[in-house]
Design a protein around this motif. Structure first.
Motif, PDB file in Angstrom:
ATOM      1  N   SER A  29       0.916  -1.134  -0.013  1.00  0.00           N
ATOM      2  CA  SER A  29      -0.025  -0.223   0.046  1.00  0.00           C
ATOM      3  C   SER A  29       0.942   1.428  -0.090  1.00  0.00           C
ATOM      4  O   SER A  29       0.512   2.151  -0.545  1.00  0.00           O
ATOM      5  CB  SER A  29      -0.949  -0.127   1.320  1.00  0.00           C
ATOM      6  OG  SER A  29      -0.379  -0.027   2.366  1.00  0.00           O
ATOM      7  N   GLN A  30       1.970   1.406   0.739  1.00  0.00           N
ATOM      8  CA  GLN A  30       2.894   2.319   0.576  1.00  0.00           C
ATOM      9  C   GLN A  30       3.528   2.556  -0.798  1.00  0.00           C
ATOM     10  O   GLN A  30       3.641   3.835  -1.129  1.00  0.00           O
ATOM     11  CB  GLN A  30       4.237   2.227   1.456  1.00  0.00           C
ATOM     12  CG  GLN A  30       5.155   3.305   1.537  1.00  0.00           C
ATOM     13  CD  GLN A  30       6.287   3.254   2.547  1.00  0.00           C
ATOM     14  OE1 GLN A  30       6.159   2.253   3.373  1.00  0.00           O
ATOM     15  NE2 GLN A  30       7.067   3.938   2.381  1.00  0.00           N
ATOM     16  N   VAL A  31       3.784   1.555  -1.376  1.00  0.00           N
ATOM     17  CA  VAL A  31       4.441   1.691  -2.996  1.00  0.00           C
ATOM     18  C   VAL A  31       3.432   2.152  -3.733  1.00  0.00           C
ATOM     19  O   VAL A  31       3.593   3.113  -4.662  1.00  0.00           O
ATOM     20  CB  VAL A  31       4.864   0.200  -3.390  1.00  0.00           C
ATOM     21  CG1 VAL A  31       5.372   0.304  -4.751  1.00  0.00           C
ATOM     22  CG2 VAL A  31       5.970  -0.185  -2.601  1.00  0.00           C
ATOM     23  N   VAL A  32       2.242   1.848  -3.569  1.00  0.00           N
ATOM     24  CA  VAL A  32       1.152   2.295  -4.336  1.00  0.00           C
ATOM     25  C   VAL A  32       0.669   3.602  -4.098  1.00  0.00           C
ATOM     26  O   VAL A  32       0.627   4.424  -5.104  1.00  0.00           O
ATOM     27  CB  VAL A  32      -0.266   1.171  -4.019  1.00  0.00           C
ATOM     28  CG1 VAL A  32      -1.673   2.126  -4.677  1.00  0.00           C
ATOM     29  CG2 VAL A  32      -0.003  -0.009  -4.739  1.00  0.00           C
ATOM     30  N   ASN A  33       0.611   4.128  -2.928  1.00  0.00           N
ATOM     31  CA  ASN A  33       0.482   5.674  -2.523  1.00  0.00           C
ATOM     32  C   ASN A  33       1.669   6.328  -3.173  1.00  0.00           C
ATOM     33  O   ASN A  33       1.283   7.493  -3.675  1.00  0.00           O
ATOM     34  CB  ASN A  33       0.406   5.568  -1.095  1.00  0.00           C
ATOM     35  CG  ASN A  33      -0.791   5.090  -0.618  1.00  0.00           C
ATOM     36  OD1 ASN A  33      -1.751   4.925  -1.248  1.00  0.00           O
ATOM     37  ND2 ASN A  33      -0.966   4.825   0.609  1.00  0.00           N
ATOM     38  N   GLU A  34       3.041   6.014  -3.113  1.00  0.00           N
ATOM     39  CA  GLU A  34       3.957   6.816  -3.764  1.00  0.00           C
ATOM     40  C   GLU A  34       3.865   6.739  -5.046  1.00  0.00           C
ATOM     41  O   GLU A  34       4.043   7.815  -5.519  1.00  0.00           O
ATOM     42  CB  GLU A  34       5.286   6.020  -3.123  1.00  0.00           C
ATOM     43  CG  GLU A  34       5.758   5.924  -1.778  1.00  0.00           C
ATOM     44  CD  GLU A  34       6.988   5.179  -1.564  1.00  0.00           C
ATOM     45  OE1 GLU A  34       7.790   4.931  -2.356  1.00  0.00           O
ATOM     46  OE2 GLU A  34       7.368   5.104  -0.174  1.00  0.00           O
ATOM     47  N   ILE A  35       3.460   5.871  -6.006  1.00  0.00           N
ATOM     48  CA  ILE A  35       3.255   5.947  -7.374  1.00  0.00           C
ATOM     49  C   ILE A  35       2.316   6.611  -7.797  1.00  0.00           C
ATOM     50  O   ILE A  35       2.355   7.380  -8.830  1.00  0.00           O
ATOM     51  CB  ILE A  35       3.507   4.185  -7.836  1.00  0.00           C
ATOM     52  CG1 ILE A  35       4.813   3.691  -7.488  1.00  0.00           C
ATOM     53  CG2 ILE A  35       2.983   4.352  -9.367  1.00  0.00           C
ATOM     54  CD1 ILE A  35       4.852   2.093  -7.761  1.00  0.00           C
ATOM     55  N   GLU A  36       0.848   6.618  -6.950  1.00  0.00           N
ATOM     56  CA  GLU A  36      -0.228   7.383  -7.249  1.00  0.00           C
ATOM     57  C   GLU A  36       0.221   8.852  -7.175  1.00  0.00           C
ATOM     58  O   GLU A  36      -0.147   9.672  -8.015  1.00  0.00           O
ATOM     59  CB  GLU A  36      -1.351   6.887  -6.461  1.00  0.00           C
ATOM     60  CG  GLU A  36      -1.867   5.423  -6.900  1.00  0.00           C
ATOM     61  CD  GLU A  36      -2.968   5.290  -5.867  1.00  0.00           C
ATOM     62  OE1 GLU A  36      -3.728   4.511  -6.323  1.00  0.00           O
ATOM     63  OE2 GLU A  36      -2.894   5.759  -4.593  1.00  0.00           O
ATOM     64  N   THR A  37       1.231   9.201  -6.175  1.00  0.00           N
ATOM     65  CA  THR A  37       1.449  10.497  -6.007  1.00  0.00           C
ATOM     66  C   THR A  37       2.013  11.003  -7.058  1.00  0.00           C
ATOM     67  O   THR A  37       2.161  12.002  -7.491  1.00  0.00           O
ATOM     68  CB  THR A  37       1.992  10.747  -4.550  1.00  0.00           C
ATOM     69  OG1 THR A  37       1.197  10.420  -3.461  1.00  0.00           O
ATOM     70  CG2 THR A  37       2.676  12.142  -4.306  1.00  0.00           C
ATOM     71  N   MET A  38       3.271  10.275  -7.392  1.00  0.00           N
ATOM     72  CA  MET A  38       4.130  10.632  -8.484  1.00  0.00           C
ATOM     73  C   MET A  38       3.587  10.782  -9.857  1.00  0.00           C
ATOM     74  O   MET A  38       3.833  11.700 -10.555  1.00  0.00           O
ATOM     75  CB  MET A  38       5.198   9.233  -8.683  1.00  0.00           C
ATOM     76  CG  MET A  38       6.223   9.669  -9.950  1.00  0.00           C
ATOM     77  SD  MET A  38       5.694   9.133 -11.531  1.00  0.00           S
ATOM     78  CE  MET A  38       5.483   7.480 -11.555  1.00  0.00           C
ATOM     79  N   PHE A  39       2.528   9.991 -10.183  1.00  0.00           N
ATOM     80  CA  PHE A  39       1.668  10.390 -11.224  1.00  0.00           C
ATOM     81  C   PHE A  39       0.905  11.433 -11.264  1.00  0.00           C
ATOM     82  O   PHE A  39       0.664  12.127 -12.055  1.00  0.00           O
ATOM     83  CB  PHE A  39       0.662   8.775 -11.673  1.00  0.00           C
ATOM     84  CG  PHE A  39       1.459   7.775 -12.234  1.00  0.00           C
ATOM     85  CD1 PHE A  39       2.273   8.129 -13.577  1.00  0.00           C
ATOM     86  CD2 PHE A  39       1.385   6.576 -12.232  1.00  0.00           C
ATOM     87  CE1 PHE A  39       2.759   7.178 -14.193  1.00  0.00           C
ATOM     88  CE2 PHE A  39       1.986   5.437 -12.571  1.00  0.00           C
ATOM     89  CZ  PHE A  39       2.728   5.766 -13.798  1.00  0.00           C
ATOM     90  N   GLU A  41       1.736  14.337  -9.631  1.00  0.00           N
ATOM     91  CA  GLU A  41       2.815  15.065  -9.959  1.00  0.00           C
ATOM     92  C   GLU A  41       3.163  15.069 -11.296  1.00  0.00           C
ATOM     93  O   GLU A  41       3.471  16.381 -11.928  1.00  0.00           O
ATOM     94  CB  GLU A  41       3.870  14.990  -9.020  1.00  0.00           C
ATOM     95  CG  GLU A  41       3.596  15.176  -7.303  1.00  0.00           C
ATOM     96  CD  GLU A  41       4.588  14.705  -6.405  1.00  0.00           C
ATOM     97  OE1 GLU A  41       5.621  14.365  -6.862  1.00  0.00           O
ATOM     98  OE2 GLU A  41       4.556  14.937  -5.274  1.00  0.00           O
ATOM     99  N   TYR A  42       3.515  13.881 -11.768  1.00  0.00           N
ATOM    100  CA  TYR A  42       3.932  13.772 -13.162  1.00  0.00           C
ATOM    101  C   TYR A  42       2.893  14.727 -14.055  1.00  0.00           C
ATOM    102  O   TYR A  42       3.312  15.617 -15.009  1.00  0.00           O
ATOM    103  CB  TYR A  42       3.916  12.306 -13.476  1.00  0.00           C
ATOM    104  CG  TYR A  42       4.419  12.057 -14.935  1.00  0.00           C
ATOM    105  CD1 TYR A  42       5.358  12.526 -15.673  1.00  0.00           C
ATOM    106  CD2 TYR A  42       3.512  11.096 -15.301  1.00  0.00           C
ATOM    107  CE1 TYR A  42       5.534  11.939 -16.984  1.00  0.00           C
ATOM    108  CE2 TYR A  42       3.729  10.422 -16.797  1.00  0.00           C
ATOM    109  CZ  TYR A  42       4.882  11.128 -17.610  1.00  0.00           C
ATOM    110  OH  TYR A  42       4.891  10.520 -18.924  1.00  0.00           O
TER     111      TYR A  42
END
Length: 157
Positions: A29-39, A41-42
C-alpha cells in the motif's frame, strides 16, 4: 571423545549467536501510494510546463526504453526526448489523468503498472482534441523518486 578446540567452540558460539536478518515485508500500500502521488505530480507538471516536464519522470539510464503509440519497436531515452521536444512545439496546452490505474508492486523499488490515460490537448491552431491511451510499464525508485523505466503505450479509439 575428542575435546573441542577453542577455535571450533568460537565458531559454534558465533553461529548460534548471530541473528539472521528477517526479510522486510513489502508494504504494497505504501508503494502504491507513492506511485499514485508520483503520477499525480507527473500529470500536473505536464499540464503546467508541457511535454518536456516528462523528462523528470523518465529514468535516464541505459535500461530505459519505451514503445510509443504507432511504433513497432522500442526506442531509447534520447529518441523519446527528441520526440517530446518536437511535439511540444505544436501544443498550446495539454493535460492527462488516469481513467483507470492498476499498480503491481514487485519490491519496495520496482513496480509494474497498467492503465488508461485520458488526455486533452489544444494545439497552436486552437484545435482541441480528446484522446485515450492504454499504457503499461515498469517503474523504478531512484534516489530522487519513482521513474518510468520502460513500457509501451497505444492510442485507443
Amino acid at each position: 571423545m575428542k575435546p573441542i578446540s577453542l577455535f571450533s567452540l568460537l565458531i559454534i558460539i558465533l553461529f548460534f549467536s548471530c541473528k539472521k536478518e528477517q526479510p522486510k515485508t513489502l508494504d504494497k500500500s505504501q508503494v502504491v501510494n507513492e506511485i499514485e502521488t508520483m503520477f499525480d505530480e507527473y500529470h500536473e507538471a505536464i499540464k503546467q510546463n508541457g511535454l518536456p516536464a516528462e523528462f523528470d519522470y523518465l529514468d535516464n539510464s541505459d535500461d530505459f526504453f519505451w514503445v510509443p503509440p504507432g511504433y513497432k519497436s522500442t526506442i531509447k531515452y534520447d529518441s523519446i526526448k527528441a520526440i517530446l521536444v518536437q511535439n511540444n512545439k505544436s501544443i498550446q496546452s495539454i493535460s492527462f489523468e488516469f481513467e483507470r490505474l492498476e499498480i503491481f508492486p514487485l519490491s519496495s523499488k520496482i513496480a509494474n503498472y497498467s492503465g488508461i490515460v485520458k488526455g486533452q490537448m489544444v494545439d497552436t491552431a486552437n484545435v482541441q482534441s480528446n484522446f485515450k491511451i492504454i499504457e503499461s510499464g515498469t517503474l523504478i525508485k531512484r534516489t530522487d523518486g519513482w521513474k518510468l523505466l520502460n513500457g509501451q503505450s497505444r492510442n485507443l479509439d
